[in-house]
Design a protein around this motif. Structure first.
Motif, PDB file in Angstrom:
ATOM      1  N   GLY A   1       2.566   9.954  -1.081  1.00 26.89           N
ATOM      2  CA  GLY A   1       2.662   9.941  -2.505  1.00 26.89           C
ATOM      3  C   GLY A   1       2.547   8.746  -3.231  1.00 26.89           C
ATOM      4  O   GLY A   1       1.793   7.692  -2.766  1.00 26.89           O
ATOM      5  N   ASP A   2       3.576   8.291  -4.114  1.00 24.82           N
ATOM      6  CA  ASP A   2       3.711   6.958  -4.800  1.00 24.82           C
ATOM      7  C   ASP A   2       4.508   5.830  -4.062  1.00 24.82           C
ATOM      8  O   ASP A   2       4.617   4.644  -4.619  1.00 24.82           O
ATOM      9  CB  ASP A   2       4.239   7.440  -6.242  1.00 24.82           C
ATOM     10  CG  ASP A   2       3.385   8.033  -6.999  1.00 24.82           C
ATOM     11  OD1 ASP A   2       2.077   8.158  -6.786  1.00 24.82           O
ATOM     12  OD2 ASP A   2       3.824   8.979  -7.965  1.00 24.82           O
ATOM     13  N   GLU A   3       5.226   6.294  -3.061  1.00 28.97           N
ATOM     14  CA  GLU A   3       5.896   5.256  -2.414  1.00 28.97           C
ATOM     15  C   GLU A   3       5.198   4.160  -1.768  1.00 28.97           C
ATOM     16  O   GLU A   3       4.115   4.557  -0.963  1.00 28.97           O
ATOM     17  CB  GLU A   3       6.831   6.012  -1.348  1.00 28.97           C
ATOM     18  CG  GLU A   3       7.837   4.863  -0.960  1.00 28.97           C
ATOM     19  CD  GLU A   3       8.937   5.645   0.372  1.00 28.97           C
ATOM     20  OE1 GLU A   3       9.419   4.932   0.935  1.00 28.97           O
ATOM     21  OE2 GLU A   3       8.623   6.860   0.455  1.00 28.97           O
ATOM     22  N   MET A   4       5.449   2.904  -1.952  1.00 29.41           N
ATOM     23  CA  MET A   4       4.640   1.958  -1.420  1.00 29.41           C
ATOM     24  C   MET A   4       5.508   1.059  -0.487  1.00 29.41           C
ATOM     25  O   MET A   4       6.696   1.127  -0.228  1.00 29.41           O
ATOM     26  CB  MET A   4       4.348   0.682  -2.604  1.00 29.41           C
ATOM     27  CG  MET A   4       3.716   1.451  -3.953  1.00 29.41           C
ATOM     28  SD  MET A   4       2.156   1.827  -3.614  1.00 29.41           S
ATOM     29  CE  MET A   4       1.196   0.264  -3.342  1.00 29.41           C
TER      30      MET A   4
ATOM     31  N   ARG B   1       0.766  -1.333   0.016  1.00 27.06           N
ATOM     32  CA  ARG B   1       0.150   0.101  -0.014  1.00 27.06           C
ATOM     33  C   ARG B   1       0.737   1.550   0.024  1.00 27.06           C
ATOM     34  O   ARG B   1       2.124   1.122   0.251  1.00 27.06           O
ATOM     35  CB  ARG B   1      -0.846   0.050   1.226  1.00 27.06           C
ATOM     36  CG  ARG B   1      -2.134  -1.094   1.160  1.00 27.06           C
ATOM     37  CD  ARG B   1      -2.919  -1.085   2.529  1.00 27.06           C
ATOM     38  NE  ARG B   1      -3.919  -2.009   2.383  1.00 27.06           N
ATOM     39  CZ  ARG B   1      -4.956  -2.022   1.754  1.00 27.06           C
ATOM     40  NH1 ARG B   1      -5.311  -0.605   1.035  1.00 27.06           N
ATOM     41  NH2 ARG B   1      -6.060  -2.587   1.560  1.00 27.06           N
ATOM     42  N   PRO B   2       0.260   2.278  -0.359  1.00 23.96           N
ATOM     43  CA  PRO B   2       0.980   3.565  -0.209  1.00 23.96           C
ATOM     44  C   PRO B   2       1.483   3.926   1.065  1.00 23.96           C
ATOM     45  O   PRO B   2       0.551   3.809   1.964  1.00 23.96           O
ATOM     46  CB  PRO B   2       0.055   4.685  -0.944  1.00 23.96           C
ATOM     47  CG  PRO B   2      -0.970   3.685  -1.543  1.00 23.96           C
ATOM     48  CD  PRO B   2      -1.140   2.444  -0.837  1.00 23.96           C
ATOM     49  N   ILE B   3       2.523   4.595   1.354  1.00 25.95           N
ATOM     50  CA  ILE B   3       2.955   4.860   2.516  1.00 25.95           C
ATOM     51  C   ILE B   3       2.080   6.109   3.182  1.00 25.95           C
ATOM     52  O   ILE B   3       1.686   6.899   2.639  1.00 25.95           O
ATOM     53  CB  ILE B   3       4.663   5.454   2.504  1.00 25.95           C
ATOM     54  CG1 ILE B   3       5.557   4.379   2.070  1.00 25.95           C
ATOM     55  CG2 ILE B   3       4.951   6.172   3.996  1.00 25.95           C
ATOM     56  CD1 ILE B   3       5.474   3.378   2.934  1.00 25.95           C
ATOM     57  N   ALA B   4       1.650   5.947   4.322  1.00 24.81           N
ATOM     58  CA  ALA B   4       0.565   6.968   4.941  1.00 24.81           C
ATOM     59  C   ALA B   4       1.384   8.262   5.286  1.00 24.81           C
ATOM     60  O   ALA B   4       2.634   8.285   5.805  1.00 24.81           O
ATOM     61  CB  ALA B   4      -0.106   6.165   6.275  1.00 24.81           C
ATOM     62  N   ASP B   5       0.568   9.107   5.353  1.00 24.23           N
ATOM     63  CA  ASP B   5       0.996  10.552   5.863  1.00 24.23           C
ATOM     64  C   ASP B   5       0.569  10.433   7.431  1.00 24.23           C
ATOM     65  O   ASP B   5      -0.624  10.680   7.691  1.00 24.23           O
ATOM     66  CB  ASP B   5       0.505  11.584   5.190  1.00 24.23           C
ATOM     67  CG  ASP B   5       0.713  12.869   5.594  1.00 24.23           C
ATOM     68  OD1 ASP B   5       1.478  13.178   6.613  1.00 24.23           O
ATOM     69  OD2 ASP B   5       0.115  13.936   5.141  1.00 24.23           O
TER      70      ASP B   5
END
Length: 385
Positions: free
Chosen positions: A236-239, A219-223
């Protein structure tokens, strides 16, 4: 005038709000032996912590939980944190002689849970684990009916806890989806509630057979700065890798001879927070659904022949557990009210020096069942407790 008892809370998001509301409402609707004072709130981010404290009436903010738990003017420590943070705060609070109101699940491991229980027993503080669904009037009524023998010998327990908040693969990798912060997925978060209800209504579990699965592995890395414990914001796009299960199924044997099943999933599309249980016995049956939390379904073999069928009991009468302190019959209550009931019982336990359930001993038993489930899923066979 009632005496006052000072509360310090650690954590200020979803559970922090639910707990704050309960401390405020308890003495307004129930004859509590003391009045809780919202003394100090603790959290990592001062701006949002200050906003929380102002909104809910906490007198002060304290960014350092270690200072909070040792303050002489604090009587109760309310732990409204993710489970990976319970252990350290609870140990320090117990050693400081503070009574503990702790959110579930109790801990990350049974070893942690056992130490938390041991320290609380040594220091003599009250320790409550907030499996609040025990204190839903309809659930408390089910317990009463079982104890009165209304459904006879229990054969089957069937339980499902279903949510759908991570079905979208773009939902980010929040702390609930990482082993280092959550220990497990719905097996820990949701099945902890389900197992507590089973212990409460049926009895102890003696063996577990389970399977788990993952539907989405990255999943995408959470903010992490985004507000809300279930925020859908990503950086962003980092998984990143999902390191807990998405769904868990358990089959169990109970000490009293009954058998049971548990389903826990965050992939039940359309189910937002559905917790159901069915109990089948020799004389009757009981069915509960949290999405209709004021109702209990009851079937009795003792009804007149030809008139059998499930009846709906609306658990809002003054004779129903807790219900008489709220509104006239038929005026339903909601999710937040079970937290109020927990606070009332906790204050009474402190005043009368009595036990309150579930406590850390119950929490330890729950964790042992959950761990057995994970071991069973890994080994592919039955695990005995």
């Amino acid at each position: 005038m009632k005496k006052q008892i000072n509360v310090g809370i650690v954590g200020y998001k979803f559970m922090g709000r639910a707990h704050s509301n309960a401390w405020i409402k308890a003495p307004l609707f129930f004859d509590t032996p003391s009045t809780p004072v919202l003394k100090a709130a603790c959290g990592r981010h001062q701006e949002s912590l200050s906003e929380f404290a102002q909104n809910w009436g906490w007198e002060e903010t304290e960014p350092d939980w270690q200072k909070l738990v040792t303050r002489p003017d604090i009587d109760i420590i309310d732990i409204a944190l993710p489970q990976n943070l319970h252990y350290e705060v609870a140990l320090a609070a117990a050693k400081a002689g503070k009574h503990i109101f702790c959110e579930k699940p109790l801990s990350m491991t049974s070893e942690q849970a056992a130490e938390m229980l041991k320290v609380c027993q040594e220091t003599g503080v009250k320790h409550y684990l907030n499996h609040n669904y025990r204190r839903v009037p309809a659930v408390a009524l089910a317990k009463k009916m079982i104890e009165e023998g209304k459904i006879g010998r229990i054969f089957h327990w069937r339980c499902a806890y279903q949510q759908d908040w991570i079905v979208d693969p773009s939902f980010p990798l929040t702390w609930q989806l990482k082993k280092e912060t959550a220990q497990a997925g719905p097996q820990w978060d949701l099945n902890s509630h389900a197992v507590d209800l089973a212990h409460f209504l049926i009895g102890d579990v003696t063996s577990v057979s389970a399977l788990t699965t993952n539907f989405i592995k990255e999943r995408p890395i959470a903010d992490e700065t985004a507000t809300g414990s279930l925020s859908g914001a990503s950086k962003g796009d980092e998984m990143g890798e999902v390191t807990v299960e998405d769904a868990a199924l358990m089959m169990v044997r109970f000490e009293n001879g009954a058998i049971g099943s548990f389903e826990a999933t965050r992939f039940a599309t359309g189910r937002k927070n559905r917790l159901t249980f069915e109990i089948y016995g020799s004389k009757g049956s009981l069915v509960f659904d949290l999405e209709r939390m004021n109702e209990l379904q009851y079937y009795s073999n003792e009804d007149t022949k030809g008139e059998h069928g499930f009846r709906t009991i609306l658990a809002t009468e003054s004779i129903h557990p807790y219900a008489g302190n709220w509104w006239p019959a038929g005026h339903i209550i909601g999710y937040e009210h079970a937290f109020v009931h927990a606070v009332v019982d906790f204050l009474n336990a402190i005043e009368n020096d009595t036990d309150i359930k579930p406590d850390f001993a119950d929490g330890l038993k729950i964790i042992q069942v959950l761990e057995a489930g994970l071991r069973s899923a890994e080994l592919g066979g039955e695990v005995r407790l």
